[in-house]
Design an enzyme around this catalytic site. Structure first.
Site, PDB file in Angstrom:
ATOM      1  N   THR A   1       0.997  -1.522   6.053  1.00  0.00           N
ATOM      2  CA  THR A   1       0.498  -2.366   6.744  1.00  0.00           C
ATOM      3  C   THR A   1       0.229  -3.197   4.491  1.00  0.00           C
ATOM      4  O   THR A   1       0.282  -4.525   4.534  1.00  0.00           O
ATOM      5  CB  THR A   1      -0.851  -2.093   6.987  1.00  0.00           C
ATOM      6  OG1 THR A   1       0.111  -1.173   8.500  1.00  0.00           O
ATOM      7  CG2 THR A   1      -1.643  -3.924   7.309  1.00  0.00           C
TER       8      THR A   1
ATOM      9  N   LYS B   1      -3.281   8.892   3.202  1.00  0.00           N
ATOM     10  CA  LYS B   1      -2.432   9.986   4.631  1.00  0.00           C
ATOM     11  C   LYS B   1      -1.416  11.115   3.743  1.00  0.00           C
ATOM     12  O   LYS B   1      -1.236   9.960   3.209  1.00  0.00           O
ATOM     13  CB  LYS B   1      -1.848  10.167   5.407  1.00  0.00           C
ATOM     14  CG  LYS B   1      -3.487  10.647   6.677  1.00  0.00           C
ATOM     15  CD  LYS B   1      -1.895   9.950   8.250  1.00  0.00           C
ATOM     16  CE  LYS B   1      -3.402   9.325   8.999  1.00  0.00           C
ATOM     17  NZ  LYS B   1      -2.848   8.632  10.651  1.00  0.00           N
TER      18      LYS B   1
ATOM     19  N   ASP C   1      -1.757   5.308   5.801  1.00  0.00           N
ATOM     20  CA  ASP C   1      -1.366   6.130   6.572  1.00  0.00           C
ATOM     21  C   ASP C   1       0.102   5.700   5.512  1.00  0.00           C
ATOM     22  O   ASP C   1       0.582   6.597   5.276  1.00  0.00           O
ATOM     23  CB  ASP C   1      -0.717   5.612   7.684  1.00  0.00           C
ATOM     24  CG  ASP C   1      -0.257   6.865   8.227  1.00  0.00           C
ATOM     25  OD1 ASP C   1       0.885   7.563   8.378  1.00  0.00           O
ATOM     26  OD2 ASP C   1       0.224   6.594   9.754  1.00  0.00           O
TER      27      ASP C   1
ATOM     28  N   ARG D   1     -14.888   4.586  18.112  1.00  0.00           N
ATOM     29  CA  ARG D   1     -15.407   3.736  17.268  1.00  0.00           C
ATOM     30  C   ARG D   1     -16.677   4.296  16.768  1.00  0.00           C
ATOM     31  O   ARG D   1     -17.437   4.235  15.331  1.00  0.00           O
ATOM     32  CB  ARG D   1     -15.020   2.409  17.243  1.00  0.00           C
ATOM     33  CG  ARG D   1     -13.640   2.153  17.160  1.00  0.00           C
ATOM     34  CD  ARG D   1     -13.566   0.030  17.120  1.00  0.00           C
ATOM     35  NE  ARG D   1     -12.467  -0.343  16.979  1.00  0.00           N
ATOM     36  CZ  ARG D   1     -11.515   0.122  16.982  1.00  0.00           C
ATOM     37  NH1 ARG D   1     -11.127   0.176  15.238  1.00  0.00           N
ATOM     38  NH2 ARG D   1     -10.570  -0.986  16.930  1.00  0.00           N
TER      39      ARG D   1
ATOM     40  N   LYS E   1      -2.342  13.623  10.317  1.00  0.00           N
ATOM     41  CA  LYS E   1      -2.921  13.956  11.781  1.00  0.00           C
ATOM     42  C   LYS E   1      -3.973  12.557  12.250  1.00  0.00           C
ATOM     43  O   LYS E   1      -4.254  11.670  11.458  1.00  0.00           O
ATOM     44  CB  LYS E   1      -4.875  14.911  11.476  1.00  0.00           C
ATOM     45  CG  LYS E   1      -4.290  15.898  11.123  1.00  0.00           C
ATOM     46  CD  LYS E   1      -3.419  17.397  12.023  1.00  0.00           C
ATOM     47  CE  LYS E   1      -2.881  18.590  11.793  1.00  0.00           C
ATOM     48  NZ  LYS E   1      -3.528  19.098  11.150  1.00  0.00           N
TER      49      LYS E   1
END
Ligand code: IMP
Ligand code: MG
Length: 200
Positions: A122, A147, A118, A183, A169
């Site tokens: 991380t 993204k 994203d 999931r 999104k």
């Protein structure tokens, strides 16, 4: 046009990528990976929990190419790791890695298997930590999704193998969750406001 299970009806805005298309894309990613690493053993680091469906399907595809390649090395070994950084829909930026001992990674060709990049924060932090503490031979990441966001541009982390570039999104399905829900949905989709209210 695609099946959404009864328990998620009305809470999915739309399906973005179908399960079949995911499989087709993974086959090509595996082909690229197997070709790039040739006769090296890849050490896959599956980032739980979101990356586990991608990991399983990627392993099966790499195995398929390797079995017919006449290469004599073991195609891959793996670890399951947990990286904690997310609550709800906002990235906190704090990262902890668990499930792997740094000594065992020395000299390995590490390939992280991640569901989604994203902001890239991380993976950026994970890369810094592993590079500093484990001295691997190489370190790369395969991410099923990436993204397209302003924040990601600012942080500047790019996946080495990326399945799909997607709009900004909130994504669910194929093992990706919103507070543990979705999931089990096999397509990749976008959650709607009803879903956010229901599972928040
Ligand atoms: P980043 O640090 O902003 O790149 O976020 C990375 C992690 O946050 C991903 O590995 C996902 O597990 C989680 N994440 C980010 N966006 C989404 C989303 O839209 N749906 C589900 N999980 C997400
Ligand atoms: Mg993840």
């Amino acid at each position: 046009m695609f099946f959404i299970p009864e328990h998620y009806r009305g809470t999915v805005d739309h399906i973005l990528i179908t399960h079949g298309t995911i499989q087709d894309r993974i086959e090509k990613l595996a082909y690229d990976i197997a070709r790039d690493y040739k006769d090296l053993t890849i050490h896959l680091m599956c980032v739980l929990k979101g990356g586990s469906a991608f990991f399983q399907d990627l392993c099966n595809a790499i195995r398929k190419f390797h079995d017919y390649s006449r290469c004599t090395q073991i195609p891959f070994t793996f670890d399951f790791i947990r990286v904690k950084s997310y609550e709800g829909t906002q990235s906190s930026g704090e990262v902890t890695i668990s499930g792997v001992s740094m000594e065992k990674l020395k000299g390995k060709h590490i390939l992280f298997v991640e569901d989604l990049i994203d902001t890239g924060l991380t993976m950026k932090k994970v890369f810094e930590k592993i590079t500093a503490e484990a001295s691997p031979a190489t370190i790369r990441v395969a991410s099923l999704l990436e993204k397209r966001t302003e924040r990601a541009l600012a942080i500047g982390f790019k996946g080495d193998y990326v399945g799909f570039s997607i709009p900004d999104k909130f994504i669910i399905g194929y093992n990706m969750d919103f507070n543990e829900a979705y999931r089990d949905m096999m397509h990749i989709g976008v959650i709607n406001e009803e879903g956010i209210q229901k599972y928040k």
